[in-house]
Design a protein around this motif. Sequence first.
Motif, PDB file in Angstrom:
ATOM      1  N   LEU A  21      67.263 -39.993  75.209  1.00 55.49           N
ATOM      2  CA  LEU A  21      67.317 -39.461  76.581  1.00 55.49           C
ATOM      3  C   LEU A  21      68.455 -40.109  77.374  1.00 55.49           C
ATOM      4  CD1 LEU A  21      66.096 -37.685  78.781  1.00 55.49           C
ATOM      5  CD2 LEU A  21      64.502 -39.558  79.306  1.00 55.49           C
ATOM      6  N   ALA A  22      68.596 -41.427  77.229  1.00 52.56           N
ATOM      7  CA  ALA A  22      69.657 -42.122  77.985  1.00 52.56           C
ATOM      8  C   ALA A  22      71.036 -41.665  77.539  1.00 52.56           C
ATOM      9  CB  ALA A  22      69.495 -43.632  77.800  1.00 52.56           C
ATOM     10  N   VAL A  23      71.233 -41.517  76.241  1.00 51.37           N
ATOM     11  CA  VAL A  23      72.549 -41.115  75.736  1.00 51.37           C
ATOM     12  C   VAL A  23      72.876 -39.694  76.171  1.00 51.37           C
ATOM     13  CG1 VAL A  23      73.793 -40.534  73.619  1.00 51.37           C
ATOM     14  CG2 VAL A  23      72.611 -42.710  73.815  1.00 51.37           C
ATOM     15  N   VAL A  24      71.887 -38.793  76.123  1.00 51.19           N
ATOM     16  CA  VAL A  24      72.151 -37.410  76.540  1.00 51.19           C
ATOM     17  C   VAL A  24      72.508 -37.348  78.014  1.00 51.19           C
ATOM     18  CG1 VAL A  24      71.073 -35.143  76.885  1.00 51.19           C
ATOM     19  CG2 VAL A  24      70.758 -36.377  74.732  1.00 51.19           C
ATOM     20  N   VAL A  25      71.798 -38.106  78.847  1.00 52.95           N
ATOM     21  CA  VAL A  25      72.091 -38.094  80.290  1.00 52.95           C
ATOM     22  C   VAL A  25      73.474 -38.676  80.555  1.00 52.95           C
ATOM     23  CG1 VAL A  25      71.393 -39.038  82.523  1.00 52.95           C
ATOM     24  CG2 VAL A  25      69.674 -38.120  80.974  1.00 52.95           C
ATOM     25  N   MET A  26      73.835 -39.787  79.896  1.00 51.64           N
ATOM     26  CA  MET A  26      75.136 -40.397  80.139  1.00 51.64           C
ATOM     27  C   MET A  26      76.253 -39.558  79.542  1.00 51.64           C
ATOM     28  SD  MET A  26      74.590 -44.505  79.686  1.00 51.64           S
ATOM     29  CE  MET A  26      74.075 -44.321  77.994  1.00 51.64           C
ATOM     30  N   TRP A  27      76.006 -38.974  78.389  1.00 49.07           N
ATOM     31  CA  TRP A  27      77.084 -38.261  77.706  1.00 49.07           C
ATOM     32  C   TRP A  27      77.339 -36.902  78.330  1.00 49.07           C
ATOM     33  CZ3 TRP A  27      76.798 -35.664  72.323  1.00 49.07           C
ATOM     34  CH2 TRP A  27      78.080 -35.416  71.824  1.00 49.07           C
ATOM     35  N   GLY A  81      72.147 -37.689  65.391  1.00 51.05           N
ATOM     36  CA  GLY A  81      73.483 -37.122  65.572  1.00 51.05           C
ATOM     37  C   GLY A  81      74.016 -37.322  66.971  1.00 51.05           C
ATOM     38  N   VAL A  82      73.118 -37.171  67.967  1.00 51.95           N
ATOM     39  CA  VAL A  82      73.548 -37.406  69.349  1.00 51.95           C
ATOM     40  C   VAL A  82      73.969 -38.850  69.535  1.00 51.95           C
ATOM     41  CG1 VAL A  82      72.729 -37.484  71.739  1.00 51.95           C
ATOM     42  CG2 VAL A  82      72.176 -35.531  70.305  1.00 51.95           C
ATOM     43  N   LEU A  83      73.206 -39.791  68.982  1.00 52.85           N
ATOM     44  CA  LEU A  83      73.558 -41.213  69.115  1.00 52.85           C
ATOM     45  C   LEU A  83      74.866 -41.520  68.399  1.00 52.85           C
ATOM     46  CD1 LEU A  83      70.048 -42.886  68.609  1.00 52.85           C
ATOM     47  CD2 LEU A  83      71.293 -42.544  70.757  1.00 52.85           C
ATOM     48  N   ILE A  84      75.069 -40.949  67.227  1.00 57.27           N
ATOM     49  CA  ILE A  84      76.314 -41.194  66.493  1.00 57.27           C
ATOM     50  C   ILE A  84      77.511 -40.604  67.238  1.00 57.27           C
ATOM     51  CG2 ILE A  84      77.535 -40.673  64.368  1.00 57.27           C
ATOM     52  CD1 ILE A  84      74.846 -40.776  62.916  1.00 57.27           C
ATOM     53  N   ALA A  85      77.346 -39.372  67.754  1.00 60.57           N
ATOM     54  CA  ALA A  85      78.455 -38.751  68.486  1.00 60.57           C
ATOM     55  C   ALA A  85      78.804 -39.541  69.734  1.00 60.57           C
ATOM     56  CB  ALA A  85      78.086 -37.309  68.860  1.00 60.57           C
ATOM     57  N   HIS A  86      77.791 -40.027  70.446  1.00 60.83           N
ATOM     58  CA  HIS A  86      78.074 -40.840  71.635  1.00 60.83           C
ATOM     59  C   HIS A  86      78.765 -42.136  71.261  1.00 60.83           C
ATOM     60  CE1 HIS A  86      76.976 -43.953  74.649  1.00 60.83           C
ATOM     61  NE2 HIS A  86      77.352 -42.983  75.517  1.00 60.83           N
ATOM     62  N   GLY A  95      80.433 -49.942  68.721  1.00 62.09           N
ATOM     63  CA  GLY A  95      79.715 -50.519  67.585  1.00 62.09           C
ATOM     64  C   GLY A  95      78.241 -50.713  67.863  1.00 62.09           C
ATOM     65  N   ALA A  96      77.893 -51.134  69.084  1.00 62.56           N
ATOM     66  CA  ALA A  96      76.483 -51.343  69.427  1.00 62.56           C
ATOM     67  C   ALA A  96      75.718 -50.029  69.405  1.00 62.56           C
ATOM     68  CB  ALA A  96      76.383 -52.000  70.802  1.00 62.56           C
ATOM     69  N   TRP A  97      76.303 -48.951  69.972  1.00 62.88           N
ATOM     70  CA  TRP A  97      75.623 -47.659  69.950  1.00 62.88           C
ATOM     71  C   TRP A  97      75.514 -47.119  68.526  1.00 62.88           C
ATOM     72  CZ3 TRP A  97      72.828 -46.019  73.733  1.00 62.88           C
ATOM     73  CH2 TRP A  97      73.102 -46.408  75.037  1.00 62.88           C
ATOM     74  N   LEU A  98      76.522 -47.388  67.721  1.00 62.33           N
ATOM     75  CA  LEU A  98      76.456 -46.906  66.341  1.00 62.33           C
ATOM     76  C   LEU A  98      75.405 -47.689  65.537  1.00 62.33           C
ATOM     77  CD1 LEU A  98      77.811 -44.904  64.401  1.00 62.33           C
ATOM     78  CD2 LEU A  98      79.399 -46.719  63.733  1.00 62.33           C
ATOM     79  N   ALA A  99      75.164 -48.948  65.931  1.00 61.92           N
ATOM     80  CA  ALA A  99      74.182 -49.760  65.206  1.00 61.92           C
ATOM     81  C   ALA A  99      72.755 -49.286  65.418  1.00 61.92           C
ATOM     82  CB  ALA A  99      74.317 -51.219  65.630  1.00 61.92           C
ATOM     83  N   VAL A 100      72.481 -48.631  66.587  1.00 63.46           N
ATOM     84  CA  VAL A 100      71.117 -48.161  66.865  1.00 63.46           C
ATOM     85  C   VAL A 100      70.971 -46.674  66.594  1.00 63.46           C
ATOM     86  CG1 VAL A 100      70.755 -49.962  68.582  1.00 63.46           C
ATOM     87  CG2 VAL A 100      71.674 -47.753  69.314  1.00 63.46           C
ATOM     88  N   ALA A 101      71.994 -46.050  66.018  1.00 66.71           N
ATOM     89  CA  ALA A 101      71.921 -44.608  65.789  1.00 66.71           C
ATOM     90  C   ALA A 101      70.925 -44.248  64.683  1.00 66.71           C
ATOM     91  CB  ALA A 101      73.313 -44.076  65.436  1.00 66.71           C
ATOM     92  N   TRP A 102      70.537 -45.204  63.868  1.00 71.20           N
ATOM     93  CA  TRP A 102      69.622 -44.924  62.757  1.00 71.20           C
ATOM     94  C   TRP A 102      68.156 -44.991  63.160  1.00 71.20           C
ATOM     95  CZ3 TRP A 102      66.161 -48.814  61.642  1.00 71.20           C
ATOM     96  CH2 TRP A 102      66.437 -50.067  62.199  1.00 71.20           C
ATOM     97  N   LEU A 103      67.857 -45.386  64.383  1.00 69.81           N
ATOM     98  CA  LEU A 103      66.467 -45.580  64.794  1.00 69.81           C
ATOM     99  C   LEU A 103      65.627 -44.304  64.718  1.00 69.81           C
ATOM    100  CD1 LEU A 103      66.838 -48.078  67.798  1.00 69.81           C
ATOM    101  CD2 LEU A 103      66.021 -48.517  65.477  1.00 69.81           C
TER     102      LEU A 103
END
Length: 286
Positions: A21-27, A81-86, A95-103
């Motif tokens: 939700l946070a990534v979609v709102v920010m992105w 996919g949304v987390l990886i794209a962001h 790098g930090a956002w990519l590290a949590v993209a697998w959650l």
Amino acid sequence: MKAKTVLPAVAMTAVSMVLTLAVVVMWLGRAVPWPVALVVGLGIDGGWLATLAYERRLAAQGDHNGAVTAVGWSFGALASGVLIAHALTAEESAGAWLAVAWLPIAAKALWLVHGMWERTALTPVALDAIRGIQQEARDEAAVARARLRAEAGTEETRLTAVTQAGARVARVQAKTAQTLSRAWSTLETARAGEETGRALTSVTSRVTPDVAARWELPVWGPYEPVPALEPGPALTDAALDRLVDEIRTSQDPALSYREMATRFRSVGHSASEVRLRAAWKRVVAA
């Protein structure tokens, strides 16, 4: 045990939904109004929650639907996919956002593990029965091992005792054979000596004059038993003297008393030892 599998899945699902939700709102908030981005984020999380709730309902009923599972994994893949794209488009902390993209994918995997545990879970009664069966099997195996060890020890003790007894018997037999051999050698030496002949002559000359004394060693070794003969009519003294004389003088030099007695009985005649020896004395004296 149920809490150990469901709590990590719930926690990781909640974290994944918040991050999504946070990534979609920010992105998307840069391109569209933030309410629209919020609706998109809530739609992704809502779809995920709806499919997850439906999967859990089917699992509680002991059922399974492949289409619902596929839709649930699609929402998880979409969130990842949304987390990886962001993370790839972010200017800072990529790098930090990519590290949590697998959650999101990890959360779906944890729910899969929890479902497998539920399908294989047993009641406490069944677990107690299984533990009892396993303990009984262990007890029987331990008793069988102890019995085998005891039997092996007993057999070893018996074989040791038999071996030791056999060794003692063999030593006694060897010692006895050695003693007999020495005694036999002594007898043979005494029989072959000149002094022995003189001693026999001095003893037997008064009993059986004009008869050469001979000393024969007894037979030592295997022998063949002489079959028993049917007793015949008793011989008179004259007939007995005649047979003794014939057997005695059948060879030259004349036979000894032992040889004569052996031949006398081997041809089938019978007489007591006292009568036979008396006839021998009469024949020799004549």
